[in-house]
Design an enzyme around this catalytic site. Structure first.
Site, PDB file in Angstrom:
ATOM      1  N   GLU A  79       0.839  -1.193   0.000  1.00  0.00           N
ATOM      2  CA  GLU A  79       0.000   0.000   0.000  1.00  0.00           C
ATOM      3  C   GLU A  79       0.878   1.248   0.000  1.00  0.00           C
ATOM      4  OE1 GLU A  79      -3.018  -0.086  -0.591  1.00  0.00           O
ATOM      5  OE2 GLU A  79      -3.623  -2.135  -0.103  1.00  0.00           O
ATOM      6  N   CYS A 142      -8.078  -1.599   8.076  1.00  0.00           N
ATOM      7  CA  CYS A 142      -6.693  -1.657   7.581  1.00  0.00           C
ATOM      8  C   CYS A 142      -6.147  -0.261   7.303  1.00  0.00           C
ATOM      9  CB  CYS A 142      -6.600  -2.524   6.325  1.00  0.00           C
ATOM     10  SG  CYS A 142      -6.718  -4.280   6.718  1.00  0.00           S
ATOM     11  N   HIS A 166      -1.419  -5.565   1.991  1.00  0.00           N
ATOM     12  CA  HIS A 166      -2.586  -6.453   1.998  1.00  0.00           C
ATOM     13  C   HIS A 166      -2.170  -7.810   1.429  1.00  0.00           C
ATOM     14  CE1 HIS A 166      -5.748  -3.233   2.649  1.00  0.00           C
ATOM     15  NE2 HIS A 166      -6.182  -4.248   3.379  1.00  0.00           N
TER      16      HIS A 166
HETATM   17  N1  PCA Z   1      -8.623  -6.615   6.426  1.00  0.00           N
HETATM   18  C1  PCA Z   1      -9.544  -5.508   6.632  1.00  0.00           C
HETATM   19  C2  PCA Z   1      -9.486  -5.222   8.103  1.00  0.00           C
HETATM   20  C3  PCA Z   1      -8.800  -6.392   8.720  1.00  0.00           C
HETATM   21  C4  PCA Z   1      -8.224  -7.144   7.608  1.00  0.00           C
HETATM   22  O1  PCA Z   1      -7.488  -8.128   7.713  1.00  0.00           O
HETATM   23  C5  PCA Z   1      -9.295  -4.311   5.738  1.00  0.00           C
HETATM   24  O2  PCA Z   1      -8.787  -4.484   4.602  1.00  0.00           O
HETATM   25  O3  PCA Z   1      -9.591  -3.179   6.122  1.00  0.00           O
END
Ligand code: PCA
Length: 215
Positions: A79, A142, A166
């Protein structure tokens, strides 16, 4: 030894498993050479996740922080930017759904990752594992944690570097079957993340490759 904090999330919404936490544990158990990894699980809760992250940073005193979360992307997504807004698409694990609320009132609109995101994504991709740079971590927990991390690091004068990645679903997760959601075995995810951490530890500067040319 470079001290690294890696966080993963507890399961959320309909899931009973979160590969981000499984991968964080695999990194702690088998860190890349020269790195010492502490894995900490964060609650998928707006109000408690940033305090838990700040506590983990205080306790482990890392040089690098990599927060992980699950998303329905294909590969490991580095990200690039965290934005100062919670706009939750559903309930967090405390049953809360903030809509259009700032994470830090009067904070900057956004922070960039201080990890070399393109260099990391390219290194993972070159190692044969799907990876790319992402321009949005969403507006759920996240992005909230990513923004909270970058705000903390900025407050401290950026003596530590940090960012967010992610990770994909695993093939065994019920949400995957017949849904078209892409997936990756968690061992492959952990292998890719080892490349991310080694690359981030070895390099502060990013590579100048054009958007869309890595994956
Ligand atoms: N993914 C979510 C919140 C927790 C996770 O593992 C997200 O992408 O916001």
């Amino acid at each position: 030894m470079t001290r690294v904090l890696v966080t993963g999330f507890e399961p959320f919404m309909q899931d009973t498993y979160n590969p981000s936490w499984a991968a964080a544990q695999l990194l702690q158990d088998k860190p890349p050479q020269g790195l010492e990894v502490t894995a900490v699980q964060l609650p998928c809760v707006f109000s408690r996740s940033i305090p838990a992250l700040r506590e983990a940073v205080r306790e482990s005193d890392p040089e690098i922080v990599l927060c992980l979360g699950l998303s329905p992307y294909r590969g490991i997504s580095l990200e690039r930017v965290a934005v100062n807004v919670d706009d939750s698409p559903g309930l967090d694990n405390d049953g809360r759904q903030p809509v259009d609320e700032p994470i830090v009132p009067d904070g900057p609109a956004a922070y960039f990752s201080t990890l070399p995101v393109k260099r990391c994504a390219k290194a993972v991709h070159d190692a044969g594992i799907s990876s790319d740079v992402s321009l949005s971590a969403g507006t759920f927990v996240c992005n909230h944690v990513f923004y909270g991390l970058m705000h903390l690091l900025a407050e401290e004068g950026n003596k530590r570097r940090g960012g967010f990645a992610h990770v994909p679903h695993t093939p065994e997760m019920p949400a995957v079957s017949g849904s078209g959601i892409p997936c990756m075995p968690v061992d492959t995810t952990a292998a890719g993340l080892r490349v991310v951490l080694s690359t981030a530890a070895a390099h502060r500067s990013d590579v100048k490759v054009a958007w869309g040319t890595i994956a």
